[in-house]
Design an enzyme around this catalytic site. Structure first.
Site, PDB file in Angstrom:
ATOM      1  N   GLY A  51      36.356  29.573  62.182  1.00  0.00           N
ATOM      2  CA  GLY A  51      37.465  28.893  62.852  1.00  0.00           C
ATOM      3  C   GLY A  51      38.672  28.550  61.981  1.00  0.00           C
ATOM      4  N   ASP A 107      39.489  23.623  61.230  1.00  0.00           N
ATOM      5  CA  ASP A 107      40.314  23.847  62.414  1.00  0.00           C
ATOM      6  C   ASP A 107      40.264  22.633  63.340  1.00  0.00           C
ATOM      7  OD1 ASP A 107      37.610  24.427  62.765  1.00  0.00           O
ATOM      8  OD2 ASP A 107      37.932  26.072  64.160  1.00  0.00           O
ATOM      9  N   ASP A 110      35.211  17.846  66.177  1.00  0.00           N
ATOM     10  CA  ASP A 110      34.812  17.503  67.544  1.00  0.00           C
ATOM     11  C   ASP A 110      33.780  16.379  67.473  1.00  0.00           C
ATOM     12  OD1 ASP A 110      34.566  17.966  70.401  1.00  0.00           O
ATOM     13  OD2 ASP A 110      32.686  18.965  69.967  1.00  0.00           O
ATOM     14  N   THR A 111      32.524  16.697  67.279  1.00  0.00           N
ATOM     15  CA  THR A 111      31.522  15.637  67.100  1.00  0.00           C
ATOM     16  C   THR A 111      31.554  15.092  65.665  1.00  0.00           C
ATOM     17  OG1 THR A 111      29.822  17.211  66.421  1.00  0.00           O
ATOM     18  CG2 THR A 111      29.955  16.702  68.774  1.00  0.00           C
ATOM     19  N   GLY A 112      32.046  15.909  64.735  1.00  0.00           N
ATOM     20  CA  GLY A 112      32.042  15.518  63.326  1.00  0.00           C
ATOM     21  C   GLY A 112      30.765  15.913  62.596  1.00  0.00           C
ATOM     22  N   LYS A 138      39.254  15.206  67.580  1.00  0.00           N
ATOM     23  CA  LYS A 138      38.985  14.498  68.837  1.00  0.00           C
ATOM     24  C   LYS A 138      38.594  13.074  68.448  1.00  0.00           C
ATOM     25  CE  LYS A 138      37.613  18.818  71.057  1.00  0.00           C
ATOM     26  NZ  LYS A 138      36.548  19.609  71.718  1.00  0.00           N
ATOM     27  N   ARG A 172      40.529  33.890  69.400  1.00  0.00           N
ATOM     28  CA  ARG A 172      40.984  33.450  68.077  1.00  0.00           C
ATOM     29  C   ARG A 172      42.392  33.965  67.783  1.00  0.00           C
ATOM     30  NH1 ARG A 172      36.389  31.400  65.423  1.00  0.00           N
ATOM     31  NH2 ARG A 172      34.451  32.485  65.861  1.00  0.00           N
TER      32      ARG A 172
END
Ligand code: IMP
Ligand code: MG
Length: 185
Positions: A51, A107, A110-112, A138, A172
């Site tokens: 990513g 990139d 999200d959850t980490g 996020k 991508r």
């Protein structure tokens, strides 16, 4: 391959962050990083594939001090849009990072869980310092145990694609960041 391609056949992409807005932000991040690390060269920029590759390529071109790059590859999502938390290292770094100033380029956080796992592993190798630069985060969702020094854009919990980020391996190559609307989701 074919099943992935058919899964995105009816998906729609809404442009969310334009190519111009991304370019402006990445340039600012690169400038800030150059200022912060002046006197501590070289900066060792590490990215988690796949990513990160477009963000990292653009970011380092705005860093004005000597840099080295290295990559590792992790897998956590499989074909899903939710992190499994089961982060696997598929390919490790090729260089020793002990005593180096490390910047981990991501990139999206999200959850980490991916960064937690990576930083646990990388900090055990005793670099001189580690900081995180992420294009997207996020904020309301992540459970990161480490501070993020460089943040591009804070976003809500939406699944985004483009500028290096994928859904089932696709998208991508979009030059902008889009929100993916999957039929029936
Ligand atoms: P985390 O472990 O949940 O923070 O997820 C981190 C990795 O999952 C990122 O480096 C991305 O490769 C991928 N990912 C997380 N959220 C998204 C998204 O919205 N779109 C595409 N990939 C994502
Ligand atoms: Mg991914």
């Amino acid at each position: 391959m074919e099943s992935s391609l058919s899964a995105i056949k009816d998906a729609k992409i809404r442009e969310f962050i334009s190519e111009e807005a991304i370019a402006k932000k990445v340039k600012e991040m690169g400038k800030q990083i150059s200022e912060d690390y002046r006197g501590r060269e070289p900066l060792h920029v590490v990215g988690a594939l796949k990513g990160c590759f477009i963000f990292m390529a653009d970011l380092i071109r705005h860093i004005e001090i000597p840099v080295e790059v290295d990559f590792l590859e992790v897998s956590s999502y499989g074909d899903s849009t939710e992190s499994s938390g089961n982060v696997k290292i598929i390919k490790d770094l090729t260089q020793d990072i002990a005593g180096r100033h490390l910047l981990l380029a991501e990139d999206i956080i999200d959850t980490g869980l991916t960064i937690n796992r990576l930083l646990d592993m990388l900090s055990a190798r005793e670099p001189a310092s580690i900081h995180i630069a992420t294009l997207l985060i996020k904020e309301e969702k992540h459970k990161l145990r480490y501070p993020v020094t460089y943040k591009g854009f804070a976003i809500h919990d939406e699944f985004v694609v483009g500028y290096g980020m994928d859904y089932r391996g696709y998208y991508r190559n979009l030059p902008y960041i889009g929100i993916l609307d999957l039929p029936g989701k």
